[in-house]
Design a protein around this motif. Structure first.
Motif, PDB file in Angstrom:
ATOM      1  N   ARG A  99      19.876   0.004   2.781  1.00 54.38           N
ATOM      2  CA  ARG A  99      19.793  -1.261   3.500  1.00 54.38           C
ATOM      3  C   ARG A  99      18.348  -1.743   3.564  1.00 54.38           C
ATOM      4  O   ARG A  99      18.058  -2.931   3.405  1.00 54.38           O
ATOM      5  CB  ARG A  99      20.363  -1.077   4.911  1.00 54.38           C
ATOM      6  CG  ARG A  99      20.495  -2.343   5.712  1.00 54.38           C
ATOM      7  CD  ARG A  99      21.195  -2.040   7.017  1.00 54.38           C
ATOM      8  NE  ARG A  99      21.117  -3.158   7.914  1.00 54.38           N
ATOM      9  CZ  ARG A  99      21.399  -3.081   9.206  1.00 54.38           C
ATOM     10  NH1 ARG A  99      21.763  -1.923   9.731  1.00 54.38           N
ATOM     11  NH2 ARG A  99      21.320  -4.145   9.968  1.00 54.38           N
ATOM     12  N   THR A 100      17.441  -0.814   3.778  1.00 53.88           N
ATOM     13  CA  THR A 100      16.021  -1.157   3.816  1.00 53.88           C
ATOM     14  C   THR A 100      15.516  -1.536   2.434  1.00 53.88           C
ATOM     15  O   THR A 100      14.808  -2.542   2.268  1.00 53.88           O
ATOM     16  CB  THR A 100      15.214   0.026   4.370  1.00 53.88           C
ATOM     17  OG1 THR A 100      15.746   0.395   5.642  1.00 53.88           O
ATOM     18  CG2 THR A 100      13.743  -0.331   4.505  1.00 53.88           C
ATOM     19  N   ALA A 101      15.871  -0.750   1.429  1.00 55.26           N
ATOM     20  CA  ALA A 101      15.390  -1.009   0.070  1.00 55.26           C
ATOM     21  C   ALA A 101      15.907  -2.342  -0.463  1.00 55.26           C
ATOM     22  O   ALA A 101      15.166  -3.106  -1.098  1.00 55.26           O
ATOM     23  CB  ALA A 101      15.804   0.135  -0.853  1.00 55.26           C
ATOM     24  N   LEU A 102      17.176  -2.644  -0.221  1.00 58.71           N
ATOM     25  CA  LEU A 102      17.726  -3.917  -0.687  1.00 58.71           C
ATOM     26  C   LEU A 102      17.073  -5.092   0.034  1.00 58.71           C
ATOM     27  O   LEU A 102      16.837  -6.151  -0.568  1.00 58.71           O
ATOM     28  CB  LEU A 102      19.242  -3.940  -0.491  1.00 58.71           C
ATOM     29  CG  LEU A 102      20.039  -2.979  -1.376  1.00 58.71           C
ATOM     30  CD1 LEU A 102      21.508  -2.978  -0.975  1.00 58.71           C
ATOM     31  CD2 LEU A 102      19.902  -3.333  -2.858  1.00 58.71           C
ATOM     32  N   LEU A 103      16.794  -4.919   1.301  1.00 61.50           N
ATOM     33  CA  LEU A 103      16.069  -5.954   2.044  1.00 61.50           C
ATOM     34  C   LEU A 103      14.701  -6.185   1.411  1.00 61.50           C
ATOM     35  O   LEU A 103      14.253  -7.334   1.262  1.00 61.50           O
ATOM     36  CB  LEU A 103      15.925  -5.518   3.506  1.00 61.50           C
ATOM     37  CG  LEU A 103      15.009  -6.370   4.396  1.00 61.50           C
ATOM     38  CD1 LEU A 103      15.500  -7.801   4.479  1.00 61.50           C
ATOM     39  CD2 LEU A 103      14.898  -5.748   5.786  1.00 61.50           C
ATOM     40  N   GLN A 104      14.025  -5.117   1.015  1.00 58.77           N
ATOM     41  CA  GLN A 104      12.717  -5.254   0.374  1.00 58.77           C
ATOM     42  C   GLN A 104      12.812  -6.033  -0.927  1.00 58.77           C
ATOM     43  O   GLN A 104      11.961  -6.876  -1.229  1.00 58.77           O
ATOM     44  CB  GLN A 104      12.122  -3.871   0.092  1.00 58.77           C
ATOM     45  CG  GLN A 104      11.666  -3.123   1.318  1.00 58.77           C
ATOM     46  CD  GLN A 104      11.073  -1.770   0.971  1.00 58.77           C
ATOM     47  OE1 GLN A 104      11.678  -0.745   1.234  1.00 58.77           O
ATOM     48  NE2 GLN A 104       9.884  -1.760   0.380  1.00 58.77           N
ATOM     49  N   VAL A 105      13.839  -5.752  -1.706  1.00 60.74           N
ATOM     50  CA  VAL A 105      14.010  -6.439  -2.990  1.00 60.74           C
ATOM     51  C   VAL A 105      14.154  -7.937  -2.766  1.00 60.74           C
ATOM     52  O   VAL A 105      13.494  -8.757  -3.415  1.00 60.74           O
ATOM     53  CB  VAL A 105      15.233  -5.878  -3.734  1.00 60.74           C
ATOM     54  CG1 VAL A 105      15.573  -6.747  -4.943  1.00 60.74           C
ATOM     55  CG2 VAL A 105      14.982  -4.443  -4.178  1.00 60.74           C
ATOM     56  N   ALA A 106      15.033  -8.313  -1.826  1.00 59.84           N
ATOM     57  CA  ALA A 106      15.246  -9.731  -1.552  1.00 59.84           C
ATOM     58  C   ALA A 106      13.986 -10.380  -0.991  1.00 59.84           C
ATOM     59  O   ALA A 106      13.613 -11.499  -1.381  1.00 59.84           O
ATOM     60  CB  ALA A 106      16.412  -9.894  -0.586  1.00 59.84           C
ATOM     61  N   ALA A 107      13.323  -9.686  -0.072  1.00 60.32           N
ATOM     62  CA  ALA A 107      12.129 -10.247   0.552  1.00 60.32           C
ATOM     63  C   ALA A 107      11.030 -10.498  -0.472  1.00 60.32           C
ATOM     64  O   ALA A 107      10.321 -11.516  -0.409  1.00 60.32           O
ATOM     65  CB  ALA A 107      11.632  -9.295   1.647  1.00 60.32           C
ATOM     66  N   GLU A 108      10.887  -9.576  -1.416  1.00 60.85           N
ATOM     67  CA  GLU A 108       9.847  -9.727  -2.432  1.00 60.85           C
ATOM     68  C   GLU A 108      10.037 -11.011  -3.225  1.00 60.85           C
ATOM     69  O   GLU A 108       9.116 -11.825  -3.362  1.00 60.85           O
ATOM     70  CB  GLU A 108       9.858  -8.518  -3.368  1.00 60.85           C
ATOM     71  CG  GLU A 108       8.762  -8.526  -4.419  1.00 60.85           C
ATOM     72  CD  GLU A 108       7.380  -8.384  -3.806  1.00 60.85           C
ATOM     73  OE1 GLU A 108       6.621  -9.386  -3.807  1.00 60.85           O
ATOM     74  OE2 GLU A 108       7.048  -7.290  -3.326  1.00 60.85           O
ATOM     75  N   GLU A 109      11.221 -11.206  -3.749  1.00 57.43           N
ATOM     76  CA  GLU A 109      11.434 -12.361  -4.622  1.00 57.43           C
ATOM     77  C   GLU A 109      11.628 -13.661  -3.844  1.00 57.43           C
ATOM     78  O   GLU A 109      11.470 -14.740  -4.404  1.00 57.43           O
ATOM     79  CB  GLU A 109      12.608 -12.107  -5.565  1.00 57.43           C
ATOM     80  CG  GLU A 109      12.298 -11.141  -6.699  1.00 57.43           C
ATOM     81  CD  GLU A 109      11.242 -11.679  -7.674  1.00 57.43           C
ATOM     82  OE1 GLU A 109      10.892 -12.877  -7.605  1.00 57.43           O
ATOM     83  OE2 GLU A 109      10.754 -10.901  -8.519  1.00 57.43           O
ATOM     84  N   LEU A 110      11.962 -13.577  -2.559  1.00 56.64           N
ATOM     85  CA  LEU A 110      12.004 -14.786  -1.731  1.00 56.64           C
ATOM     86  C   LEU A 110      10.628 -15.116  -1.156  1.00 56.64           C
ATOM     87  O   LEU A 110      10.463 -16.137  -0.477  1.00 56.64           O
ATOM     88  CB  LEU A 110      13.002 -14.614  -0.588  1.00 56.64           C
ATOM     89  CG  LEU A 110      14.481 -14.681  -0.955  1.00 56.64           C
ATOM     90  CD1 LEU A 110      15.346 -14.270   0.228  1.00 56.64           C
ATOM     91  CD2 LEU A 110      14.870 -16.079  -1.439  1.00 56.64           C
ATOM     92  N   SER A 111       9.657 -14.247  -1.402  1.00 53.89           N
ATOM     93  CA  SER A 111       8.295 -14.408  -0.866  1.00 53.89           C
ATOM     94  C   SER A 111       8.315 -14.516   0.651  1.00 53.89           C
ATOM     95  O   SER A 111       7.706 -15.414   1.244  1.00 53.89           O
ATOM     96  CB  SER A 111       7.613 -15.640  -1.484  1.00 53.89           C
ATOM     97  OG  SER A 111       7.413 -15.464  -2.857  1.00 53.89           O
ATOM     98  N   MET A 112       9.028 -13.596   1.275  1.00 48.51           N
ATOM     99  CA  MET A 112       9.163 -13.600   2.726  1.00 48.51           C
ATOM    100  C   MET A 112       8.886 -12.221   3.291  1.00 48.51           C
ATOM    101  O   MET A 112       9.135 -11.205   2.628  1.00 48.51           O
ATOM    102  CB  MET A 112      10.588 -14.015   3.134  1.00 48.51           C
ATOM    103  CG  MET A 112      10.957 -15.430   2.787  1.00 48.51           C
ATOM    104  SD  MET A 112      12.668 -15.798   3.280  1.00 48.51           S
ATOM    105  CE  MET A 112      12.530 -15.646   5.071  1.00 48.51           C
ATOM    106  N   ALA A 113       8.415 -12.187   4.527  1.00 51.72           N
ATOM    107  CA  ALA A 113       8.321 -10.921   5.238  1.00 51.72           C
ATOM    108  C   ALA A 113       9.735 -10.428   5.532  1.00 51.72           C
ATOM    109  O   ALA A 113      10.598 -11.220   5.937  1.00 51.72           O
ATOM    110  CB  ALA A 113       7.556 -11.103   6.538  1.00 51.72           C
TER     111      ALA A 113
END
Length: 762
Positions: A99-113
């Motif tokens: 759950r944490t890793a997938l959140l990181q993936v999305a956050a990276e490409e959305l350019s969001m914290a």
């Protein structure tokens, strides 16, 4: 975002009333959907996630990961006019940190914290259908989908803003859901989404960032699920409390095939707090107002029930011989022939593995509510969509009237009782219309009605030429599918106990390269002549199904043990011998790194200590793992301690380094428990492993004294699943280290304890 903040967000989306919102636990409700191209476009079938067949359309077959089957961008990412971003996955948290890793993936490409994103997991009411969360597929499939979906959404929003501002998209920057122009003008993602329709199919090409610029991917973001767990907060389905909730306990047959003859229902109904006793054929349960009242009533109901004799269980002394008789399908999964030198020396060996159970710390649990013709089930199932379909069949309800919502459970490790207890909850809730019903199995039920990992037999024969090279390799295994996941109602234990029972779907072998019992049976090493046979059994005498790594644990143990035997026969160092037979450069890199970190070869060991080495690439598709270990042996008792391990891992692009280390460390420890000590106890009458004394697992006193994990990052490379990758190599390294310590080549798991002591004494 706290657990309760997540619940607030979920409830706002789903319209849950304030009273229920205060009581619901775990942030696992999802709103999303997926639309597929027309049926005529269906073009091919692939196998993924431990054998779940999914259809892929021609229009989507070039998309990344799970975008193939869930191609619409708004199935993954939704942005409201206020700029709030919600990201969805069809995968679930099983304690692996995804759950944490997938959140990181999305956050990276959305350019969001990451803290600005609401991240929600599987719910058949809305989420993308990603099948099972299993087989180390989550980051590879869902992570790849989210990486590309997020990049495409960001690209569309920036393009819309650029058009609005009348500037080039390359002139704009996006950060924390705000798009800025060089002249100071800005637009939120919420404003930009009003200019673009995200209900569109993903494209094969994505405006992915340069990995060198990543600021979230590759960092050890603290796991979002940990705070509640370490502070005693509501974290699991076992913690759920809902208004007006009833508690139920079930009575299961004492042995397979036993039929319920009589019960003491009238006496139990008189007990304090008891609301009802439910019986349908041999499915028996008691419902009470309080949990302890339900437990007391269950004990009384079990003691007062009479059952028929049921089926005899196999003789544990002949299990491996019997496997060769019930394995009726003979499948050649590899056969290559090439020029090779004349064989000079031939070795052969047979290895065995016993049945084992999952041993989940928290007994399986589920909450269900039947209201207005709709069934909602909160479950820690690994596959909410397959479970939804099976429950609908069992209950004779339309699929759209059954909703399965994932809430994390305390313990998983594969196909345990999560689906079965969900079926119990649904059956009982149907009779308690309107009221939520919580069902939890008892410890002895979790152990004695588990879907055990199947027993196995492997045989290998290989020859060396005059130069010490392997010139042929002949491998065979006897086992079952290792995968009896829920594909119809008949695979749910409660459905088999009903007055009108459902029949389980027949067992079928899983195809390569994923494999089931034959997972990793094809070595990654290069041999000029190779033959691998899977002797498949469509039936097993005990209930069996998937446990972490399936057949890879046993197959890699066999391959790596035998590689050491061959290296000794060739007079070669075990690490150098492996490198000689490996052409894959990434495999060679992890082997060299593990050996270097361990200081291989070690100087002479002190008495009763030994070192061992092993390697594997999980499923020959996922992460590469090499491991060197040192063990100590107490000869008088057969006690074995894994003193020290150095592990090298290549899982492609690393999302969360600490998360990968957690999984590799956990895999090493669990595999050590399996390999050294675990074996199901049973006789021809009963399963005898019903508690932790009759099924011992590795204790804290025996965990490795030192365990170091070294990661090889591959920026920009595909994600490779790592959660199950260390199971097989650990087993092989332990077997080789025990030989080094004792001079005994142990081929029958478990390797430690009385069996080892007797071998040493002999």
């Amino acid at each position: 975002m706290s657990v309760h903040d997540k619940i607030d967000k979920i409830d706002d989306i789903n319209g849950i009333d304030e009273g229920r919102r205060r009581f619901m636990m775990s942030g696992a409700l999802v709103v999303s959907f997926s639309l597929f191209p027309g049926a005529k476009a269906l073009a091919q079938q692939v196998i993924a996630d431990e054998g779940a067949a999914v259809h892929i359309a021609k229009a989507t077959e070039k998309l990344a990961g799970s975008l193939k089957t869930n191609p619409y961008l708004d199935a993954w990412i939704k942005i409201d006019p206020a700029g709030k971003v919600t990201v969805y996955t069809g995968k679930v948290e099983l304690g692996t940190g995804v759950r944490t890793a997938l959140l990181q993936v999305a956050a990276e490409e959305l350019s969001m914290a990451p803290s600005l994103i609401t991240f929600l997991t599987a719910d058949t009411g809305a989420s993308p259908d990603e099948g099972l969360t299993a087989g180390s597929h989550t980051i590879a499939d869902s992570g790849s989908a989210l990486l590309n979906a997020a990049a495409q959404v960001r690209g569309l929003l920036v393009d819309a803003a650029a058009k609005h501002f009348g500037v080039s998209g390359s002139a704009l920057s996006a950060h924390d859901a705000i798009i800025k122009a060089p002249d100071g003008r800005s637009m939120t993602y919420g404003e930009a989404v009003g200019l673009v329709d995200l209900h569109r199919m993903a494209t094969p090409e994505s405006p992915l960032k340069d990995p060198a610029t990543f600021s979230v991917i590759g960092t050890s973001l603290p796991r979002v699920d940990i705070p509640g767990k370490v502070t005693g907060g509501p974290s699991y389905v076992q913690d759920m409390v809902m208004p007006d909730m009833l508690h139920a306990r079930v009575v299961l047959p004492p042995v397979y095939g036993a039929q319920l003859l009589r019960t003491n229902t009238p006496d139990v109904l008189k007990m304090p707090g008891v609301v009802d006793v439910i019986r349908d054929g041999s499915m028996l349960a008691v419902v009470a107002k309080g949990e302890w009242q339900a437990v007391q009533a269950q004990r009384a109901l079990a003691a007062g029930s009479q059952w028929s004799a049921g089926h005899a269980l196999p003789d544990p002394a002949t299990v491996h011989r019997d496997l060769k008789q019930i394995s009726t399908e003979h499948i050649e999964i590899a056969n290559t022939h090439g020029p090779a030198g004349a064989p000079l020396k031939t070795l052969s060996a047979t290895y065995t593995k016993r049945y084992m159970l999952h041993g989940s710390i928290g007994p399986s649990c589920s909450v269900a509510q039947f209201k207005d013709g709709h069934m909602t089930v909160w479950t820690h199932s690994q596959g909410v969509y397959p479970l939804r379909d099976a429950l609908a069949e069992m209950l004779a309800l339309p699929k759209e009237n059954v909703r399965c919502v994932h809430v994390e459970g305390s313990g998983c490790y594969g196909h345990n009782g999560a689906d079965d207890v969900a079926a119990h909850a649904a059956l009982i809730a149907r009779d308690m219309a309107g009221r939520p019903v919580r069902v939890q199995w008892m410890r002895e039920q979790e152990h004695t009605w588990d879907h055990y990992t199947p027993a196995m037999v492997t045989q290998v024969k290989a020859s060396l030429d005059a130069g010490g090279g392997i010139v042929d390799w002949d491998y065979a295994l006897w086992s079952s599918s290792h995968n009896e996941r829920i594909v119809n109602a008949g695979r749910l234990i409660p459905a088999q106990l009903l007055e009108k029972p459902f029949t389980p779907a027949p067992s079928v072998p899983m195809v390569q390269p994923e494999g089931g019992g034959d997972r990793n049976a094809i070595p990654l090493y290069t041999f000029p002549n190779l033959r691998v046979m899977n002797h498949f059994s469509p039936t097993m005498p005990l209930h069996t199904s998937a446990m972490r790594s399936l057949g890879a644990h046993m197959n890699v143990f066999t391959i790596e043990s035998f590689m050491d035997e061959l290296s000794a026969a060739a007079g070669a160092d075990p690490v150098a011998f492996r490198l000689r037979h490996l052409h894959d450069p990434r495999a060679r890199d992890v082997i060299r790194l593990a050996a270097e970190k361990f200081g291989w070869p070690r100087a002479p060991r002190k008495a009763n200590h030994g070192v061992g080495f092993a390697f594997g690439k999980y499923k020959n598709l996922m992460a590469y793992v090499a491991i060197a270990v040192e063990v100590s042996v107490v000869r008088e008792t057969g006690q074995v301690t894994l003193e020290h391990a150095e592990v090298a891992v290549d899982s492609g692009q690393i999302v969360n380094p600490d998360g990968i280390r957690n999984q590799i460390e956990g895999g090493v420890i669990q595999s050590a428990s399996w390999t050294l000590y675990e074996a199901l106890k049973f006789d021809t009458q009963r399963i005898r492993s019903f508690d932790w004394s009759s099924y011992p697992i590795l204790r804290f006193s025996a965990v490795p004294r030192s365990l170091n994990v070294h990661l090889l990052d591959r920026p920009g490379a595909p994600f490779l699943g790592a959660a199950e990758a260390s199971m097989g190599p650990t087993a092989g390294a332990l077997g080789n280290a025990l030989f080094d310590a004792t001079g005994q080549r142990l081929r029958d798991m478990p390797l430690a304890g009385d069996g080892l002591r007797r071998r040493i004494d002999a």
